[in-house]
Motif scaffolding. Structure first.
Motif, PDB file in Angstrom:
ATOM      1  N   GLU A 142      44.318  43.648  78.450  1.00 54.47           N
ATOM      2  CA  GLU A 142      45.120  42.946  79.457  1.00 54.47           C
ATOM      3  C   GLU A 142      44.247  42.103  80.374  1.00 54.47           C
ATOM      4  O   GLU A 142      44.739  41.184  81.030  1.00 54.47           O
ATOM      5  N   LEU A 143      42.946  42.408  80.415  1.00 56.42           N
ATOM      6  CA  LEU A 143      41.993  41.698  81.282  1.00 56.42           C
ATOM      7  C   LEU A 143      41.136  40.709  80.508  1.00 56.42           C
ATOM      8  O   LEU A 143      40.215  40.118  81.068  1.00 56.42           O
ATOM      9  N   TYR A 144      41.442  40.509  79.233  1.00 57.98           N
ATOM     10  CA  TYR A 144      40.544  39.808  78.313  1.00 57.98           C
ATOM     11  C   TYR A 144      41.299  38.784  77.487  1.00 57.98           C
ATOM     12  O   TYR A 144      42.449  39.000  77.094  1.00 57.98           O
ATOM     13  N   GLU A 145      40.636  37.663  77.227  1.00 52.28           N
ATOM     14  CA  GLU A 145      41.198  36.675  76.304  1.00 52.28           C
ATOM     15  C   GLU A 145      40.146  36.365  75.246  1.00 52.28           C
ATOM     16  O   GLU A 145      39.044  35.931  75.549  1.00 52.28           O
ATOM     17  N   GLY A 146      40.495  36.656  74.015  1.00 55.48           N
ATOM     18  CA  GLY A 146      39.577  36.456  72.903  1.00 55.48           C
ATOM     19  C   GLY A 146      39.909  37.431  71.792  1.00 55.48           C
ATOM     20  O   GLY A 146      40.980  38.025  71.774  1.00 55.48           O
ATOM     21  N   ASP A 147      38.954  37.597  70.890  1.00 58.48           N
ATOM     22  CA  ASP A 147      39.157  38.542  69.800  1.00 58.48           C
ATOM     23  C   ASP A 147      38.002  39.533  69.759  1.00 58.48           C
ATOM     24  O   ASP A 147      37.021  39.392  70.483  1.00 58.48           O
ATOM     25  N   ILE A 148      38.157  40.548  68.923  1.00 61.24           N
ATOM     26  CA  ILE A 148      37.155  41.599  68.775  1.00 61.24           C
ATOM     27  C   ILE A 148      36.959  41.825  67.285  1.00 61.24           C
ATOM     28  O   ILE A 148      37.936  41.907  66.532  1.00 61.24           O
ATOM     29  N   PHE A 149      35.701  41.909  66.873  1.00 60.84           N
ATOM     30  CA  PHE A 149      35.410  42.258  65.487  1.00 60.84           C
ATOM     31  C   PHE A 149      34.209  43.185  65.445  1.00 60.84           C
ATOM     32  O   PHE A 149      33.433  43.260  66.396  1.00 60.84           O
ATOM     33  N   HIS A 150      34.093  43.915  64.339  1.00 60.50           N
ATOM     34  CA  HIS A 150      33.043  44.922  64.187  1.00 60.50           C
ATOM     35  C   HIS A 150      32.121  44.569  63.025  1.00 60.50           C
ATOM     36  O   HIS A 150      32.569  44.028  62.014  1.00 60.50           O
ATOM     37  N   THR A 151      30.860  44.906  63.193  1.00 60.56           N
ATOM     38  CA  THR A 151      29.846  44.693  62.163  1.00 60.56           C
ATOM     39  C   THR A 151      28.903  45.890  62.177  1.00 60.56           C
ATOM     40  O   THR A 151      28.584  46.418  63.242  1.00 60.56           O
ATOM     41  N   VAL A 152      28.458  46.309  60.994  1.00 60.71           N
ATOM     42  CA  VAL A 152      27.442  47.361  60.890  1.00 60.71           C
ATOM     43  C   VAL A 152      26.152  46.706  60.424  1.00 60.71           C
ATOM     44  O   VAL A 152      26.134  45.975  59.431  1.00 60.71           O
ATOM     45  N   PHE A 153      25.086  46.953  61.182  1.00 61.11           N
ATOM     46  CA  PHE A 153      23.764  46.438  60.857  1.00 61.11           C
ATOM     47  C   PHE A 153      22.850  47.583  60.447  1.00 61.11           C
ATOM     48  O   PHE A 153      22.922  48.669  61.029  1.00 61.11           O
ATOM     49  N   ARG A 154      21.984  47.329  59.486  1.00 61.37           N
ATOM     50  CA  ARG A 154      20.869  48.230  59.206  1.00 61.37           C
ATOM     51  C   ARG A 154      19.751  47.791  60.132  1.00 61.37           C
ATOM     52  O   ARG A 154      19.482  46.597  60.257  1.00 61.37           O
TER      53      ARG A 154
END
Length: 112
Positions: free
Chosen positions: A91-103
Motif C-alpha cells: 500500500e506504500l509502494y509503487e512498482g513490482d517485486i521479483f526474486h532471484t537466487v544467486f550462487r
C-alpha cells in the motif's frame, strides 16, 4: 552458499518513504530473520545509481547454505506470514517485486 534476493523495483509512494522504512524495520525484518535455515538477512536500500532506471527501493538478501534450506524456508509458516504482512507494505509502494537466487563465492582480501 546461495543468496535469495527479493528486488523491489520501483519506489515508495511520494510522502510514504519514512512509513515504508518503518514498516520494513518493525513488521517485516522480525519475520525475515526467523526464516528457517537463513544464515544472514540484509535489507539493502538504494542510495544512488549510475542509471536512472531501474530504481530499486529495496533489495532483501537472505543467505542460505543450500537449495534444500531455501525450499524449507519457502514452505515455512513464517514465510507465509511474511507474505501476508507484505500486503500492507504494498500500500506504500509503487512498482513490482521479483526474486532471484544467486550462487555466491567469498574471496578473501589481500592482507599486504
Amino acid at each position: 552458499m546461495l543468496i535469495r534476493c527479493a528486488f523491489f523495483r520501483g519506489r515508495a509512494k511520494p510522502g510514504c518513504e519514512d512509513q515504508f522504512t518503518r514498516y520494513v524495520r518493525e513488521r517485516l525484518v522480525p519475520l525475515w530473520t526467523r526464516f528457517p535455515g537463513a544464515e544472514e538477512v540484509r535489507v539493502l536500500r538504494q542510495e544512488e545509481a549510475d542509471v536512472a532506471e531501474p530504481r530499486f527501493e529495496m533489495v532483501l538478501q537472505v543467505r542460505y547454505p543450500s537449495r534444500e534450506a531455501i525450499e524449507t524456508a519457502l514452505a515455512s509458516d513464517v514465510r507465509y506470514e511474511s507474505r501476508e504482512v507484505t500486503k500492507g507494505l504494498l500500500e506504500l509502494y509503487e512498482g513490482d517485486i521479483f526474486h532471484t537466487v544467486f550462487r555466491a563465492d567469498d574471496h578473501a582480501l589481500p592482507t599486504d
